[in-house]
Design a protein around this motif. Structure first.
Motif, PDB file in Angstrom:
ATOM      1  N   ALA A 155      31.417  -3.454   9.364  1.00 18.77           N
ATOM      2  CA  ALA A 155      31.353  -4.862   8.948  1.00 18.77           C
ATOM      3  C   ALA A 155      31.093  -4.976   7.446  1.00 18.77           C
ATOM      4  N   CYS A 156      30.229  -4.115   6.909  1.00 26.62           N
ATOM      5  CA  CYS A 156      29.969  -4.130   5.464  1.00 26.62           C
ATOM      6  C   CYS A 156      31.235  -3.804   4.685  1.00 26.62           C
ATOM      7  N   ASN A 157      31.995  -2.834   5.164  1.00 24.31           N
ATOM      8  CA  ASN A 157      33.248  -2.463   4.514  1.00 24.31           C
ATOM      9  C   ASN A 157      34.214  -3.646   4.500  1.00 24.31           C
ATOM     10  N   ALA A 172      35.759  -5.723   1.379  1.00 19.79           N
ATOM     11  CA  ALA A 172      37.218  -5.790   1.254  1.00 19.79           C
ATOM     12  C   ALA A 172      37.721  -7.227   1.265  1.00 19.79           C
ATOM     13  N   SER A 173      37.033  -8.112   1.989  1.00 14.63           N
ATOM     14  CA  SER A 173      37.442  -9.522   1.999  1.00 14.63           C
ATOM     15  C   SER A 173      37.065 -10.206   0.691  1.00 14.63           C
ATOM     16  N   ILE A 174      36.011  -9.741   0.042  1.00 11.63           N
ATOM     17  CA  ILE A 174      35.594 -10.329  -1.235  1.00 11.63           C
ATOM     18  C   ILE A 174      36.527  -9.892  -2.371  1.00 11.63           C
ATOM     19  N   ASP A 175      36.860  -8.593  -2.401  1.00  5.84           N
ATOM     20  CA  ASP A 175      37.692  -8.105  -3.524  1.00  5.84           C
ATOM     21  C   ASP A 175      39.192  -8.260  -3.282  1.00  5.84           C
ATOM     22  N   GLY A 176      39.571  -8.816  -2.133  1.00 12.18           N
ATOM     23  CA  GLY A 176      40.981  -9.064  -1.860  1.00 12.18           C
ATOM     24  C   GLY A 176      41.708  -7.936  -1.158  1.00 12.18           C
ATOM     25  N   GLY A 177      41.041  -6.807  -0.994  1.00 13.76           N
ATOM     26  CA  GLY A 177      41.688  -5.659  -0.372  1.00 13.76           C
ATOM     27  C   GLY A 177      42.072  -5.911   1.071  1.00 13.76           C
ATOM     28  N   GLY A 234      42.767 -18.019   3.859  1.00 22.49           N
ATOM     29  CA  GLY A 234      42.163 -17.098   4.812  1.00 22.49           C
ATOM     30  C   GLY A 234      41.153 -16.159   4.189  1.00 22.49           C
ATOM     31  N   ASN A 235      41.340 -15.816   2.902  1.00 21.59           N
ATOM     32  CA  ASN A 235      40.389 -14.902   2.258  1.00 21.59           C
ATOM     33  C   ASN A 235      38.992 -15.498   2.224  1.00 21.59           C
ATOM     34  N   ILE A 236      38.912 -16.817   2.006  1.00 23.14           N
ATOM     35  CA  ILE A 236      37.602 -17.484   1.955  1.00 23.14           C
ATOM     36  C   ILE A 236      36.927 -17.430   3.320  1.00 23.14           C
ATOM     37  N   PHE A 280      32.755 -12.377   7.887  1.00 23.83           N
ATOM     38  CA  PHE A 280      32.108 -11.070   7.821  1.00 23.83           C
ATOM     39  C   PHE A 280      30.698 -11.140   7.238  1.00 23.83           C
ATOM     40  N   ILE A 281      30.401 -12.176   6.488  1.00 27.60           N
ATOM     41  CA  ILE A 281      28.995 -12.411   6.140  1.00 27.60           C
ATOM     42  C   ILE A 281      28.214 -12.686   7.419  1.00 27.60           C
TER      43      ILE A 281
END
Length: 468
Positions: free
Chosen positions: A144-146, A150-155, A332-334, A340-341
């Motif tokens: 979940a941390c990963n 990844a959702s924050i940096d766009g990956g 969706g990124n937001i 995931f938070i």
């Protein structure tokens, strides 16, 4: 020979005295940490109960096993277990003022002088079970941390094959950095103690979890095609109630979701003050845990239906299917970040509860400091957990512990409190802070119904290969 009621009064007085000594006072012993507020205790218990299974398993169970009809057996079992086992473990911990090893030892001592060592050895079962399930759960927190980073940096949004992305993470030594990050955050909070660490963090994380999930639910409701998901989820399919499997999995979902294993709820109860109403606390935990599952279901199922994907069980629903949903969703990124938070918050609050049982045991049984106890548990978590990072490996590990160890721990705690302690003792402890006597239903529900339900969970878990 003294009359039976005199024996009970003497034993109860002795147990209360023991509890007062462990809580501090004029005995010269180090004062035991306590919850500073009732709300803090309830939120911590809600945090222990609300985990990732609420997010992926509960929606799947509801959707596949009768829709709204599934809620009938589920709520029946939540009520039965909440008003027996949850009250029992909270009250048992408070009565003895210590975790499973100490509580079991004191219970046996009340029955047979000199039997404390036997009680401690029996108490090792739920304590080690809690450590084992926590070690496996920490691997999932690392995933979940990963995903959060990844959702924050766009990956995450840039992935062309979400299954391959998850497969690389859930491989042998495939997620060491984020695994260690999750453990570091969890133990960093725990080392501060119960009131300054666990309680304060739960007061923030749990309300935030609910707010974030409601935000996602509102967004999902606006998706084209979401209505089909709501229909599949909420329209009752009554024929499912004729299927024994529906009742079996409703029992498993209720039992494991309420965090009963003879360890976490018991050890949290050991930090309770005498004026806290455990009956009311158990009711609130059951309500908020159920609400968390329902909100998650109203997010997961409509979102999956909106994009024509399958409502599959297991972690892939969260880490593959839902991640694909957010890839296709506008902004969706937001919402992936928000999701995931929430998942990380839920995992951390559950993990703190699971690790607290072995930490408390080291403090109380070996008289180590809080820092040393947390440190030793952290070493064990890293030394074992790093070899469980493969998805199939950790899944097997979690299955073995949840099928064979956790329900056995709950059964042992129930036998100790409701049968080994003097008759009427459990009821008198549950009444502390309640303001009025509990009816005769309590003894029947705890001594027979809950013990029977827990035994059934063990048998059915073995037969079905896991039901929670």
């Amino acid at each position: 020979m003294a009359p039976k009621n005199d024996n009970f009064a003497a034993e109860e007085a002795r147990a209360i005295e023991i509890g007062e000594e462990t809580g501090g006072g004029a005995t010269g012993k180090k004062r035991r940490d306590t919850w500073t507020t009732r709300t803090g205790f309830i939120l911590a218990c809600v945090g222990s109960a609300v985990g990732m299974a609420n997010i992926w398993l509960f929606p799947y169970r509801v959707a596949q096993l009768g829709g709204a009809a599934f809620l009938i057996p589920y709520l029946i079992f939540v009520a039965l277990i909440g008003f027996s086992g949850v009250i029992g473990e909270m009250s048992f911990g408070r009565a003895m003022g210590t975790g499973p090893m100490g509580a079991f030892a004191k219970a046996v001592e009340m029955r047979k002088a000199g039997g404390g060592i036997i009680g401690k050895l029996i108490g090792l079962i739920p304590t080690l079970g809690s450590l084992a399930i926590a070690i496996g759960y920490a691997v999932v927190l690392g995933w979940a941390c990963n995903y959060l980073v990844a959702s924050i940096d766009g990956g995450l949004m840039a992935q062309t094959d979400m299954g391959a992305f998850f497969g690389a993470i859930a491989s042998d030594f495939g997620n060491v950095g984020f695994h260690l990050l999750g453990l570091a955050i969890t133990f960093g909070i725990m080392i501060l103690g119960v009131s300054r660490g666990i309680e304060k963090v739960n007061k923030v994380l749990m309300p935030t979890f609910f707010v974030l999930f409601v935000i996602i639910a509102i967004r999902v409701a606006t998706l084209p095609g979401a209505a089909a998901g709501y229909e599949y989820l909420l329209v009752p399919r009554w024929e499912a109630l004729l299927n024994p499997t529906t009742w079996v999995y409703a029992l498993g979902q209720a039992f494991f979701s309420l965090s009963l294993a003879g360890c976490g709820t018991l050890v949290y109860g050991s930090y309770l003050k005498k004026d806290v109403d455990t009956v009311s606390a158990a009711r609130n935990v059951a309500i908020f845990d159920t609400l968390a599952g329902l909100v998650a279901a109203c997010v997961v199922v409509p979102a999956v239906f909106a994009f024509g994907l399958d409502v599959s069980s297991g972690p892939p629903l969260l880490f593959i299917t839902l991640a694909q949903v957010f890839q296709e969703m506008p902004f969706g990124n937001i919402f992936a970040v928000i999701l995931f938070i929430s998942v990380v918050f839920a995992a951390i609050t559950s993990l703190m509860n699971l690790f607290e049982a072995p930490v408390e045991a080291l403090q109380e049984q070996l008289h180590l400091s809080r820092a040393a106890s947390v440190g030793l548990v952290a070493i064990a978590a890293v030394a074992v957990g790093l070899f469980l990072e493969g998805g199939s490996t950790v899944s097997l590990w979690m299955d073995v512990v949840s099928i064979y160890v956790m329900p056995v721990g709950a059964l042992l705690a129930a036998i100790m409190f409701f049968w080994v302690c003097p008759k009427g003792f459990a009821k008198s402890q549950a009444e502390l802070g309640h303001g009025k006597p509990l009816g005769p239903w309590f003894n029947f529900m705890t001594r027979y119904v809950f013990v029977g339900i827990t035994a059934a969970v063990i048998v059915l878990g073995i037969f079905y290969g896991g039901i929670g």
